[in-house]
Design a protein around this motif. Structure first.
Motif, PDB file in Angstrom:
ATOM      1  N   VAL A   1       8.837  11.613   4.069  1.00  0.00           N
ATOM      2  CA  VAL A   1       7.627  11.844   3.421  1.00  0.00           C
ATOM      3  C   VAL A   1       6.960  13.171   3.693  1.00  0.00           C
ATOM      4  O   VAL A   1       7.269  13.550   4.895  1.00  0.00           O
TER       5      VAL A   1
ATOM      6  N   HIS B   1       7.886  13.726   7.828  1.00  0.00           N
ATOM      7  CA  HIS B   1       8.834  12.767   8.533  1.00  0.00           C
ATOM      8  C   HIS B   1      10.129  12.626   8.246  1.00  0.00           C
ATOM      9  O   HIS B   1      10.228  12.585   6.633  1.00  0.00           O
TER      10      HIS B   1
ATOM     11  N   ILE C   1       7.848   5.544   7.804  1.00  0.00           N
ATOM     12  CA  ILE C   1       7.819   6.994   6.968  1.00  0.00           C
ATOM     13  C   ILE C   1       7.106   6.698   5.812  1.00  0.00           C
ATOM     14  O   ILE C   1       6.123   7.386   5.442  1.00  0.00           O
ATOM     15  N   GLU C   2       7.683   5.845   4.866  1.00  0.00           N
ATOM     16  CA  GLU C   2       7.269   5.614   3.662  1.00  0.00           C
ATOM     17  C   GLU C   2       5.661   5.032   3.322  1.00  0.00           C
ATOM     18  O   GLU C   2       5.125   5.230   2.463  1.00  0.00           O
TER      19      GLU C   2
ATOM     20  N   ASN D   1       3.185   5.848   5.298  1.00  0.00           N
ATOM     21  CA  ASN D   1       2.424   6.946   5.835  1.00  0.00           C
ATOM     22  C   ASN D   1       1.208   7.439   4.887  1.00  0.00           C
ATOM     23  O   ASN D   1      -0.059   7.265   5.379  1.00  0.00           O
TER      24      ASN D   1
ATOM     25  N   PRO E   1       2.662   2.333  -1.626  1.00  0.00           N
ATOM     26  CA  PRO E   1       3.638   3.751  -1.448  1.00  0.00           C
ATOM     27  C   PRO E   1       4.469   4.237  -2.912  1.00  0.00           C
ATOM     28  O   PRO E   1       4.653   5.373  -2.803  1.00  0.00           O
TER      29      PRO E   1
ATOM     30  N   TYR F   1       2.664   7.443  -4.175  1.00  0.00           N
ATOM     31  CA  TYR F   1       2.855   8.561  -3.365  1.00  0.00           C
ATOM     32  C   TYR F   1       3.987   9.359  -4.041  1.00  0.00           C
ATOM     33  O   TYR F   1       5.186   8.805  -3.731  1.00  0.00           O
TER      34      TYR F   1
ATOM     35  N   TRP G   1       5.545  12.388  -2.861  1.00  0.00           N
ATOM     36  CA  TRP G   1       6.225  12.943  -2.051  1.00  0.00           C
ATOM     37  C   TRP G   1       6.989  12.325  -0.926  1.00  0.00           C
ATOM     38  O   TRP G   1       6.596  12.765   0.044  1.00  0.00           O
ATOM     39  N   SER G   2       7.472  10.992  -1.365  1.00  0.00           N
ATOM     40  CA  SER G   2       8.251  10.121  -0.270  1.00  0.00           C
ATOM     41  C   SER G   2       9.439   9.475  -0.961  1.00  0.00           C
ATOM     42  O   SER G   2       9.680   9.703  -2.159  1.00  0.00           O
ATOM     43  N   SER G   3      10.065   8.998  -0.151  1.00  0.00           N
ATOM     44  CA  SER G   3      11.554   8.178  -0.625  1.00  0.00           C
ATOM     45  C   SER G   3      11.331   6.739  -1.082  1.00  0.00           C
ATOM     46  O   SER G   3      12.408   6.124  -1.412  1.00  0.00           O
ATOM     47  N   TYR G   4       9.921   6.600  -1.122  1.00  0.00           N
ATOM     48  CA  TYR G   4      10.082   4.974  -1.296  1.00  0.00           C
ATOM     49  C   TYR G   4      10.376   4.602  -2.848  1.00  0.00           C
ATOM     50  O   TYR G   4      11.199   3.672  -2.978  1.00  0.00           O
TER      51      TYR G   4
END
Length: 220
Positions: free
Chosen positions: A55, A62, A121-122, A124, A134, A137, A139-142
């Protein structure tokens, strides 16, 4: 007082956190995030690191990441953050430090903590009140780990792959895991270990699942 030495174990995942200097912003718009992820993809492969979750928050990052050589992680972080700091300084006509000193990490020998780390992490952006879910958002890997979005650099760990016999089952089970009420004790242990550059799990014991890349190279 001397700083606690950081070390990594090849083929064992870690949770890594790097904050902006004095907790100040290090990402200012979408273009900055795109630049960072572009070079994360290139340099992670060059450094023999596998990224399982990430993220990008406004003032910190992270990763759940597996380095496959002793120097993989320091090589990645030095190259990535020097390149990114140079980009930011030039783009915004600034100078000085962007990142707040050394990154912090914990080594994850206990497989039970890896999925907890990925969830932590996801989620956050949700904990920070930036989004309600999640998936909202960017800009994360979710979306990759929970919804099957394509990624050219997020790679599954065997523990994640064990969540189901096929992709649909894995995605559903991971979504359910993320949505479940976190175990506060496990999450707090992960946080404390990361702040202190420590280990979670028993290095002398058997890992919960085989660690990828036992021969020292990433799986393709």
């Amino acid at each position: 007082m001397p700083r606690r030495a950081r070390f990594v174990v090849p083929d064992v995942p870690v949770h890594l956190v790097q904050r902006g200097h004095n907790k100040r912003p290090c990402f200012f718009n979408h273009g900055d995030c795109e630049f960072y992820l572009h070079w994360l993809e290139i340099l992670a492969k060059d450094s023999s690191c596998q990224v399982h979750a990430f993220v990008l928050m406004t003032n910190h990052v992270h990763f759940a990441i597996t380095p496959h050589e002793h120097d993989s992680l320091p090589q990645l972080m030095k190259s990535l953050h020097q390149r990114y700091a140079g980009y930011i300084n030039k783009k915004y006509d600034r100078s000085g430090t962007l990142w707040g000193g050394r990154y912090r990490l914990c080594i994850i020998f206990d497989g039970a903590y890896l999925l907890t780390c990925m969830r932590y992490i996801e989620l956050n952006p949700v904990r920070a009140g930036m989004v309600q879910h999640p998936r909202d958002y960017r800009w994360s890997s979710y979306r990759v780990n929970a919804e099957g979005a394509q990624s050219s650099f997020v790679e599954p760990h065997p523990l994640y792959l064990s969540l189901g016999e096929n992709e649909a089952d894995r995605l559903r089970n991971y979504r359910q895991f993320v949505a479940a009420t976190p175990d506060d004790e496990v999450t707090d242990t992960l946080r404390r270990a990361t702040r202190s550059n420590c280990i979670v799990g028993d290095p002398a014991g058997d890992p919960a699942l085989p660690i990828p890349g036992r021969k020292g190279r990433p799986h393709k």
